[in-house]
Design a protein around this motif. Sequence first.
Motif, PDB file in Angstrom:
ATOM      1  N   SER A 281      -5.090  16.335   4.409  1.00 47.97           N
ATOM      2  CA  SER A 281      -5.817  15.545   4.021  1.00 47.97           C
ATOM      3  C   SER A 281      -5.768  14.060   4.832  1.00 47.97           C
ATOM      4  CB  SER A 281      -5.994  15.351   2.716  1.00 47.97           C
ATOM      5  OG  SER A 281      -4.592  15.008   2.037  1.00 47.97           O
ATOM      6  N   LEU A 282      -6.668  13.249   4.728  1.00 41.59           N
ATOM      7  CA  LEU A 282      -6.719  12.083   5.623  1.00 41.59           C
ATOM      8  C   LEU A 282      -5.570  11.219   4.934  1.00 41.59           C
ATOM      9  CD1 LEU A 282     -10.481  11.337   6.217  1.00 41.59           C
ATOM     10  CD2 LEU A 282      -8.748  12.402   7.741  1.00 41.59           C
ATOM     11  N   LYS A 283      -5.174  11.044   3.844  1.00 44.83           N
ATOM     12  CA  LYS A 283      -4.322  10.278   3.157  1.00 44.83           C
ATOM     13  C   LYS A 283      -3.063  10.889   3.599  1.00 44.83           C
ATOM     14  CE  LYS A 283      -3.867  13.303  -0.909  1.00 44.83           C
ATOM     15  NZ  LYS A 283      -2.506  13.864  -0.760  1.00 44.83           N
ATOM     16  N   ASN A 284      -2.557  11.894   4.102  1.00 48.59           N
ATOM     17  CA  ASN A 284      -1.439  12.472   4.747  1.00 48.59           C
ATOM     18  C   ASN A 284      -1.226  12.047   6.226  1.00 48.59           C
ATOM     19  OD1 ASN A 284      -0.290  12.960   2.171  1.00 48.59           O
ATOM     20  ND2 ASN A 284      -0.862  15.244   2.640  1.00 48.59           N
ATOM     21  N   LEU A 285      -2.214  11.605   6.592  1.00 50.24           N
ATOM     22  CA  LEU A 285      -2.427  11.605   8.387  1.00 50.24           C
ATOM     23  C   LEU A 285      -2.495   9.988   8.705  1.00 50.24           C
ATOM     24  CD1 LEU A 285      -4.915  14.180   9.013  1.00 50.24           C
ATOM     25  CD2 LEU A 285      -2.426  14.534   9.155  1.00 50.24           C
ATOM     26  N   ILE A 286      -1.648   9.038   8.019  1.00 53.17           N
ATOM     27  CA  ILE A 286      -1.562   7.722   8.594  1.00 53.17           C
ATOM     28  C   ILE A 286      -0.467   7.638   9.423  1.00 53.17           C
ATOM     29  CG2 ILE A 286      -1.047   5.297   7.783  1.00 53.17           C
ATOM     30  CD1 ILE A 286      -2.502   6.043   4.930  1.00 53.17           C
ATOM     31  N   PRO A 287      -0.435   7.233  10.669  1.00 52.43           N
ATOM     32  CA  PRO A 287       0.742   7.374  11.472  1.00 52.43           C
ATOM     33  C   PRO A 287       1.905   6.620  11.207  1.00 52.43           C
ATOM     34  CG  PRO A 287      -1.333   6.967  12.730  1.00 52.43           C
ATOM     35  CD  PRO A 287      -1.817   6.843  11.142  1.00 52.43           C
ATOM     36  N   ASN A 288       2.991   7.290  11.304  1.00 56.26           N
ATOM     37  CA  ASN A 288       4.256   6.704  11.144  1.00 56.26           C
ATOM     38  C   ASN A 288       4.375   6.526   9.653  1.00 56.26           C
ATOM     39  OD1 ASN A 288       4.988   6.813  13.923  1.00 56.26           O
ATOM     40  ND2 ASN A 288       3.788   4.752  14.023  1.00 56.26           N
ATOM     41  N   SER A 289       3.828   7.019   8.679  1.00 50.73           N
ATOM     42  CA  SER A 289       4.007   6.935   7.282  1.00 50.73           C
ATOM     43  C   SER A 289       4.795   8.346   6.923  1.00 50.73           C
ATOM     44  CB  SER A 289       2.932   7.130   6.467  1.00 50.73           C
ATOM     45  OG  SER A 289       1.999   8.274   6.719  1.00 50.73           O
ATOM     46  N   SER A 290       5.571   7.921   5.613  1.00 41.41           N
ATOM     47  CA  SER A 290       6.308   9.231   5.255  1.00 41.41           C
ATOM     48  C   SER A 290       5.770  10.194   5.088  1.00 41.41           C
ATOM     49  CB  SER A 290       7.125   8.677   3.886  1.00 41.41           C
ATOM     50  OG  SER A 290       5.950   8.583   2.871  1.00 41.41           O
ATOM     51  N   SER A 291       4.557  10.451   4.756  1.00 42.59           N
ATOM     52  CA  SER A 291       3.580  11.595   4.284  1.00 42.59           C
ATOM     53  C   SER A 291       3.292  12.192   5.944  1.00 42.59           C
ATOM     54  CB  SER A 291       2.488  11.210   3.632  1.00 42.59           C
ATOM     55  OG  SER A 291       1.519  10.237   4.408  1.00 42.59           O
ATOM     56  N   TRP A 292       3.036  11.192   6.634  1.00 41.82           N
ATOM     57  CA  TRP A 292       2.656  12.041   8.011  1.00 41.82           C
ATOM     58  C   TRP A 292       3.849  12.575   8.728  1.00 41.82           C
ATOM     59  CZ3 TRP A 292       4.013  11.609  13.354  1.00 41.82           C
ATOM     60  CH2 TRP A 292       2.962  12.094  14.293  1.00 41.82           C
ATOM     61  N   ASN A 293       5.194  11.933   8.539  1.00 40.92           N
ATOM     62  CA  ASN A 293       6.217  12.548   9.050  1.00 40.92           C
ATOM     63  C   ASN A 293       6.627  14.064   8.653  1.00 40.92           C
ATOM     64  OD1 ASN A 293       6.686  10.477  10.779  1.00 40.92           O
ATOM     65  ND2 ASN A 293       7.888   9.160   9.258  1.00 40.92           N
ATOM     66  N   THR A 294       6.208  13.902   7.104  1.00 41.90           N
ATOM     67  CA  THR A 294       6.776  15.200   6.387  1.00 41.90           C
ATOM     68  C   THR A 294       5.712  16.191   6.868  1.00 41.90           C
ATOM     69  OG1 THR A 294       7.320  13.922   4.426  1.00 41.90           O
ATOM     70  CG2 THR A 294       6.666  16.345   4.032  1.00 41.90           C
ATOM     71  N   THR A 295       4.418  15.800   7.056  1.00 41.68           N
ATOM     72  CA  THR A 295       3.515  16.928   7.544  1.00 41.68           C
ATOM     73  C   THR A 295       3.608  17.301   9.006  1.00 41.68           C
ATOM     74  OG1 THR A 295       1.770  15.802   6.146  1.00 41.68           O
ATOM     75  CG2 THR A 295       1.017  17.222   8.048  1.00 41.68           C
TER      76      THR A 295
END
Length: 425
Positions: free
Chosen positions: A12-26
């Motif tokens: 989901s778009l909320k997990n796809l912010i570059p270099n965020s913790s959620s992005w790194n986990t994904t």
Amino acid sequence: MTPPKLSVIDFSLKNLIPNSSSWNTTCSEAMHALEEHGVFIATYDGVSQELDDAIFLASRDVFDLPTKVKVLSTSDTPYHAYSGKTPIMPLYESIGIENATTTEGVEFFTKLMWPSGNENFGKSTLMFSKAVAELYQIVMRMVAKSYGIKEQCETLLGSSVQNLRFMKYLCPEEDEGNPLGMLPHTDISFMTILHDKQVKGLQIKTKEGQWIEVDPLPSSFIVMAGDVCMAWSNGRIHAPCHRVIMQGNQERYSLGQFTFIRGLDIQIPQKLIDEDHPPQFKDFDHYNYNQLKNLLTNITHHPTNTTHHHLHHPSLPPTTTHHYPPPPPLITTTRLHHRSLPPATTTLTHHSPKPPPATPITTYHHPTITTHLNHPSPPPATTTPTHHHHPSLPPTNTTTHHHLPPPLTKTTTHHYHHHPPPATT
């Protein structure tokens, strides 16, 4: 033993912010899935429910067209045009749009199918293709970050071409007993993203040989690596074998967006080559590979082929299985055929068993093959040689000069040799 399940990853778009913790986990979850199984299920909100309904309605519209219209979709590239039902896969039908993320590509296909136009089809198809292409780019940038190959990845993205394919699987008849919708295979694409209308059928084969049944979820997309991605990653990313087995009494509609690399050789990035990972593949052109695999696949699926032989091209991924039919069984008779002679009169049969030893008074003659007798000192050709001509052959190729040796005597030993004409290809 319970078969493993595919990873379900939140894209989901909320997990796809570059270099965020959620992005790194994904990113970490996606890379583990690609290396372990070559595939994962992405829950992706880049396609709205309204667009999802519209694209499957467009799929039904195109399959409802008469076959004489659908066959107008042709292409020089394998797996890009219309594919109708075959004796091997009688439940499967598909049709594709090349350059599906471009207005020109979609309009060309739409006008081919509906000369008077179909605005809804063209609009929904273009929007869907672009949304799925964004998911492909997100996954590839995760691959680039994990391997530290951002520059090479961006170059690859710039040469990526999207082919959207509509696929339909019929329900098997009760008396048929053949639920096979699609033969086991690996994809020739760089990457494939599948989207199903929540009807089961797709199965993924693990490295250990187990089949995992994919349970499609609402708003889910199946991200799968193809042969070319595996080669490009030097074997780090797995290209899974998969098939479709039809179950129940529902037709199955599926969408597949296949990425191909055009105008750029597939080359392993240097950062993916080291002592522990020597280069496994040579540089190659993606579209040339498509042609080769298509040729081998067609040979494999020939009705007379029952045995599979594994062949590998130096530039192809080693775990990709290519099938080739076995050679015909050896026989003791070798048939020699001249290309210009009619088959009924010019197929010469030369038997392989060695004839018995010659004796001074025995001469062996084959009814259609000239037997030459070797003599230590044959006399020169006479001015009136014997010519044997076939009416359809030029004189220079079919004239045989027979030099008759002097009369045989009881003390003379003559060795004979058969000299059949050379076989032509």
